[in-house]
Motif scaffolding. Structure first.
Motif, PDB file in Angstrom:
ATOM      1  N   GLU A 134       0.832  -1.202   0.000  1.00 40.75           N
ATOM      2  CA  GLU A 134       0.000   0.000   0.000  1.00 40.75           C
ATOM      3  C   GLU A 134       0.866   1.251   0.000  1.00 40.75           C
ATOM      4  O   GLU A 134       0.633   2.184  -0.764  1.00 40.75           O
ATOM      5  CB  GLU A 134      -0.906  -0.017   1.228  1.00 40.75           C
ATOM      6  CG  GLU A 134      -2.057   0.960   1.170  1.00 40.75           C
ATOM      7  CD  GLU A 134      -2.871   0.901   2.427  1.00 40.75           C
ATOM      8  OE1 GLU A 134      -3.214  -0.218   2.863  1.00 40.75           O
ATOM      9  OE2 GLU A 134      -3.150   1.975   3.012  1.00 40.75           O
ATOM     10  N   ASN A 135       1.863   1.223   0.858  1.00 40.52           N
ATOM     11  CA  ASN A 135       2.788   2.349   0.925  1.00 40.52           C
ATOM     12  C   ASN A 135       3.482   2.571  -0.403  1.00 40.52           C
ATOM     13  O   ASN A 135       3.752   3.697  -0.790  1.00 40.52           O
ATOM     14  CB  ASN A 135       3.859   2.071   1.974  1.00 40.52           C
ATOM     15  CG  ASN A 135       3.509   2.722   3.275  1.00 40.52           C
ATOM     16  OD1 ASN A 135       3.065   3.856   3.299  1.00 40.52           O
ATOM     17  ND2 ASN A 135       3.679   1.997   4.354  1.00 40.52           N
ATOM     18  N   PHE A 136       3.738   1.465  -1.064  1.00 39.35           N
ATOM     19  CA  PHE A 136       4.498   1.577  -2.284  1.00 39.35           C
ATOM     20  C   PHE A 136       3.695   2.144  -3.434  1.00 39.35           C
ATOM     21  O   PHE A 136       4.223   2.814  -4.309  1.00 39.35           O
ATOM     22  CB  PHE A 136       5.073   0.221  -2.667  1.00 39.35           C
ATOM     23  CG  PHE A 136       6.477   0.341  -3.080  1.00 39.35           C
ATOM     24  CD1 PHE A 136       7.485   0.302  -2.154  1.00 39.35           C
ATOM     25  CD2 PHE A 136       6.789   0.584  -4.400  1.00 39.35           C
ATOM     26  CE1 PHE A 136       8.798   0.459  -2.532  1.00 39.35           C
ATOM     27  CE2 PHE A 136       8.101   0.755  -4.791  1.00 39.35           C
ATOM     28  CZ  PHE A 136       9.098   0.697  -3.859  1.00 39.35           C
ATOM     29  N   ARG A 137       2.423   1.877  -3.398  1.00 37.79           N
ATOM     30  CA  ARG A 137       1.577   2.391  -4.468  1.00 37.79           C
ATOM     31  C   ARG A 137       1.548   3.914  -4.423  1.00 37.79           C
ATOM     32  O   ARG A 137       1.543   4.577  -5.456  1.00 37.79           O
ATOM     33  CB  ARG A 137       0.166   1.817  -4.346  1.00 37.79           C
ATOM     34  CG  ARG A 137      -0.405   1.394  -5.695  1.00 37.79           C
ATOM     35  CD  ARG A 137      -1.877   1.122  -5.643  1.00 37.79           C
ATOM     36  NE  ARG A 137      -2.284   0.236  -4.566  1.00 37.79           N
ATOM     37  CZ  ARG A 137      -2.487  -1.083  -4.719  1.00 37.79           C
ATOM     38  NH1 ARG A 137      -2.311  -1.636  -5.881  1.00 37.79           N
ATOM     39  NH2 ARG A 137      -2.864  -1.834  -3.699  1.00 37.79           N
ATOM     40  N   GLU A 138       1.552   4.420  -3.212  1.00 40.99           N
ATOM     41  CA  GLU A 138       1.556   5.877  -3.034  1.00 40.99           C
ATOM     42  C   GLU A 138       2.791   6.513  -3.665  1.00 40.99           C
ATOM     43  O   GLU A 138       2.758   7.629  -4.167  1.00 40.99           O
ATOM     44  CB  GLU A 138       1.541   6.227  -1.550  1.00 40.99           C
ATOM     45  CG  GLU A 138       0.291   5.796  -0.811  1.00 40.99           C
ATOM     46  CD  GLU A 138      -0.960   6.464  -1.352  1.00 40.99           C
ATOM     47  OE1 GLU A 138      -0.948   7.684  -1.511  1.00 40.99           O
ATOM     48  OE2 GLU A 138      -1.942   5.747  -1.650  1.00 40.99           O
ATOM     49  N   LYS A 186       2.626   7.880  -7.137  1.00 38.59           N
ATOM     50  CA  LYS A 186       1.352   8.517  -7.419  1.00 38.59           C
ATOM     51  C   LYS A 186       1.471   9.735  -8.312  1.00 38.59           C
ATOM     52  O   LYS A 186       0.930   9.763  -9.409  1.00 38.59           O
ATOM     53  CB  LYS A 186       0.678   8.904  -6.096  1.00 38.59           C
ATOM     54  CG  LYS A 186      -0.743   9.380  -6.246  1.00 38.59           C
ATOM     55  CD  LYS A 186      -1.408   9.517  -4.876  1.00 38.59           C
ATOM     56  CE  LYS A 186      -0.549  10.317  -3.882  1.00 38.59           C
ATOM     57  NZ  LYS A 186      -1.251  10.543  -2.610  1.00 38.59           N
ATOM     58  N   TYR A 194      12.007  -0.332   8.853  1.00 35.48           N
ATOM     59  CA  TYR A 194      10.823  -0.536   8.010  1.00 35.48           C
ATOM     60  C   TYR A 194      11.178  -0.390   6.536  1.00 35.48           C
ATOM     61  O   TYR A 194      10.748  -1.164   5.686  1.00 35.48           O
ATOM     62  CB  TYR A 194       9.731   0.456   8.386  1.00 35.48           C
ATOM     63  CG  TYR A 194       8.488   0.338   7.528  1.00 35.48           C
ATOM     64  CD1 TYR A 194       7.622  -0.729   7.677  1.00 35.48           C
ATOM     65  CD2 TYR A 194       8.187   1.294   6.566  1.00 35.48           C
ATOM     66  CE1 TYR A 194       6.486  -0.853   6.899  1.00 35.48           C
ATOM     67  CE2 TYR A 194       7.057   1.187   5.771  1.00 35.48           C
ATOM     68  CZ  TYR A 194       6.208   0.106   5.941  1.00 35.48           C
ATOM     69  OH  TYR A 194       5.088  -0.001   5.159  1.00 35.48           O
ATOM     70  N   ILE A 234      11.161  -3.009   2.764  1.00 32.43           N
ATOM     71  CA  ILE A 234      10.417  -2.817   1.516  1.00 32.43           C
ATOM     72  C   ILE A 234      11.029  -3.511   0.294  1.00 32.43           C
ATOM     73  O   ILE A 234      10.328  -4.254  -0.385  1.00 32.43           O
ATOM     74  CB  ILE A 234      10.204  -1.311   1.261  1.00 32.43           C
ATOM     75  CG1 ILE A 234       9.321  -0.739   2.366  1.00 32.43           C
ATOM     76  CG2 ILE A 234       9.554  -1.090  -0.095  1.00 32.43           C
ATOM     77  CD1 ILE A 234       9.026   0.740   2.238  1.00 32.43           C
ATOM     78  N   PHE A 289       9.193  -6.243  -1.955  1.00 31.37           N
ATOM     79  CA  PHE A 289       8.924  -5.741  -3.288  1.00 31.37           C
ATOM     80  C   PHE A 289       9.419  -6.690  -4.371  1.00 31.37           C
ATOM     81  O   PHE A 289       8.760  -6.887  -5.387  1.00 31.37           O
ATOM     82  CB  PHE A 289       9.617  -4.389  -3.440  1.00 31.37           C
ATOM     83  CG  PHE A 289       9.105  -3.599  -4.599  1.00 31.37           C
ATOM     84  CD1 PHE A 289       7.760  -3.296  -4.722  1.00 31.37           C
ATOM     85  CD2 PHE A 289       9.969  -3.142  -5.575  1.00 31.37           C
ATOM     86  CE1 PHE A 289       7.290  -2.562  -5.788  1.00 31.37           C
ATOM     87  CE2 PHE A 289       9.503  -2.405  -6.652  1.00 31.37           C
ATOM     88  CZ  PHE A 289       8.163  -2.120  -6.751  1.00 31.37           C
ATOM     89  N   MET A 297      -7.256  -7.879  -2.807  1.00 32.68           N
ATOM     90  CA  MET A 297      -6.657  -7.450  -1.537  1.00 32.68           C
ATOM     91  C   MET A 297      -7.683  -6.782  -0.625  1.00 32.68           C
ATOM     92  O   MET A 297      -7.643  -6.951   0.578  1.00 32.68           O
ATOM     93  CB  MET A 297      -5.510  -6.472  -1.804  1.00 32.68           C
ATOM     94  CG  MET A 297      -4.223  -7.135  -2.260  1.00 32.68           C
ATOM     95  SD  MET A 297      -2.822  -6.074  -1.866  1.00 32.68           S
ATOM     96  CE  MET A 297      -1.645  -6.554  -3.093  1.00 32.68           C
ATOM     97  N   GLY A 335      -8.088   4.303  -5.188  1.00 33.16           N
ATOM     98  CA  GLY A 335      -7.050   3.441  -4.628  1.00 33.16           C
ATOM     99  C   GLY A 335      -5.911   3.178  -5.589  1.00 33.16           C
ATOM    100  O   GLY A 335      -4.768   3.010  -5.183  1.00 33.16           O
ATOM    101  N   HIS A 357      -5.161   5.214  -8.216  1.00 35.10           N
ATOM    102  CA  HIS A 357      -4.726   6.460  -8.857  1.00 35.10           C
ATOM    103  C   HIS A 357      -4.928   6.413 -10.372  1.00 35.10           C
ATOM    104  O   HIS A 357      -4.012   6.714 -11.141  1.00 35.10           O
ATOM    105  CB  HIS A 357      -3.261   6.753  -8.554  1.00 35.10           C
ATOM    106  CG  HIS A 357      -2.924   6.613  -7.107  1.00 35.10           C
ATOM    107  ND1 HIS A 357      -3.471   7.421  -6.141  1.00 35.10           N
ATOM    108  CD2 HIS A 357      -2.115   5.755  -6.450  1.00 35.10           C
ATOM    109  CE1 HIS A 357      -2.999   7.061  -4.953  1.00 35.10           C
ATOM    110  NE2 HIS A 357      -2.185   6.053  -5.112  1.00 35.10           N
ATOM    111  N   ARG A 406      -1.996   1.575  11.299  1.00 38.21           N
ATOM    112  CA  ARG A 406      -2.815   1.999  10.161  1.00 38.21           C
ATOM    113  C   ARG A 406      -4.198   2.475  10.584  1.00 38.21           C
ATOM    114  O   ARG A 406      -4.889   3.133   9.807  1.00 38.21           O
ATOM    115  CB  ARG A 406      -2.971   0.826   9.177  1.00 38.21           C
ATOM    116  CG  ARG A 406      -1.727   0.590   8.365  1.00 38.21           C
ATOM    117  CD  ARG A 406      -2.069  -0.039   7.049  1.00 38.21           C
ATOM    118  NE  ARG A 406      -2.503  -1.429   7.225  1.00 38.21           N
ATOM    119  CZ  ARG A 406      -2.905  -2.186   6.216  1.00 38.21           C
ATOM    120  NH1 ARG A 406      -2.941  -1.690   4.992  1.00 38.21           N
ATOM    121  NH2 ARG A 406      -3.271  -3.443   6.410  1.00 38.21           N
TER     122      ARG A 406
END
Lengths: 143, 143
Positions: free
Chosen positions: A18-22, A25, B9, B13, B17, B43, B56, B58, B142
């Motif tokens: 989810e973070n990565f999709r942002e 953007k 964190y 990723i 990824f 998801m 969601g 974009h 979250r």
DNA sequence: GTCATTAGTAAATAAAGATTTACTAAAAAT
DNA sequence: ATTTTTAGTAAATCTTTATTTACTAATGAC
């Protein structure tokens, strides 16, 4: 046992994802493919042959020729001949190319840092050690 | 302290990824966008309005009209009117649509399960608890 | 009840991505 | 030394994705 671990790992994915999709953007200056290439170079953190990018990104090399030519023309990366293999070309990010990624990762960092206040001090400590452990072990698994 | 956690964190990723990039490697039956839509529905695991997908992912809603029409025609998803908002349409996966994702996640699961043997029993246990902890705390963040 | 907003559709156009075929030059295999 | 593979380039073509403009019908605000 293995099943349980795999399940935990898989629940982790949507969260990170989810973070990565942002991340990509609102990058108006670059196309998706250009972004992917820069992202990949940034993550691998070393000069890559065109072929390595092609392989890592599952993209035909013919496609990359143009993408990379564009990126080079706009100053995001540079090509230099590979000394070991005179057919090959090494691609690496310029400061301008790196900066674009730094900015994006900065956003993730910032967002994460904001949300971390929803945890109390004890939980923060737990998270830190748990993440550390996960990183170490996942890396070991990749070797 | 916060800085250290954020760094941990962020190292997580690329690892996650990498697995994800493999996921859509050889899906020849669907286009990228079709894949994204199905992936997102999978998801989120509930019927979504076209607008929610648009937000969601974009992606402009005008684009989705066609993508979703195609996917519906090929039996991957169904549209049904939203009772609460009569302008809106709810999109959800058919078994055929779900199956495509199940298969993909199955691959991740399988790959992970194979690599886990590189860890000894103690490390496996550690990984399990660390992942569990991470999931719980990230979800809490979250909310 | 009127008016502005919102969800979705539609069609045209432009831009980007993917595929095919073919070429050069270096490298590796025989 | 000759042949085959490999890394990269090039151009043509086709498909997908993105953007713009405009429309309908339901909703929400006033």
């Amino acid at each position: 046992m293995i099943e349980e671990i795999a399940k935990e790992y898989m629940s982790l994915i949507p969260n990170v994802f989810e973070n990565f999709r942002e991340l990509n953007k609102d990058s108006t200056e670059l196309t998706h493919m250009q972004n992917h290439v820069i992202e990949y170079l940034y993550m691998q953190n070393r000069p890559l042959k065109l072929k390595e990018i092609s392989y890592g990104l599952h993209v035909a090399k013919q496609q990359l020729t143009n993408v990379i030519k564009e990126l080079e023309a706009e100053g995001y990366l540079i090509k230099s001949p590979d000394q070991k293999d005179k057919r090959a070309v090494l691609v690496s990010l310029t400061p301008k190319g790196k900066e674009i990624q730094d900015r994006k990762w900065g956003k993730i960092y910032q967002k994460f840092s904001e949300n971390i206040n929803k945890l109390n001090t004890e939980e923060q400590l737990d998270l830190k050690y748990a993440l550390h452990k996960v990183n170490i072990l996942l890396n070991k698994m990749r070797e």
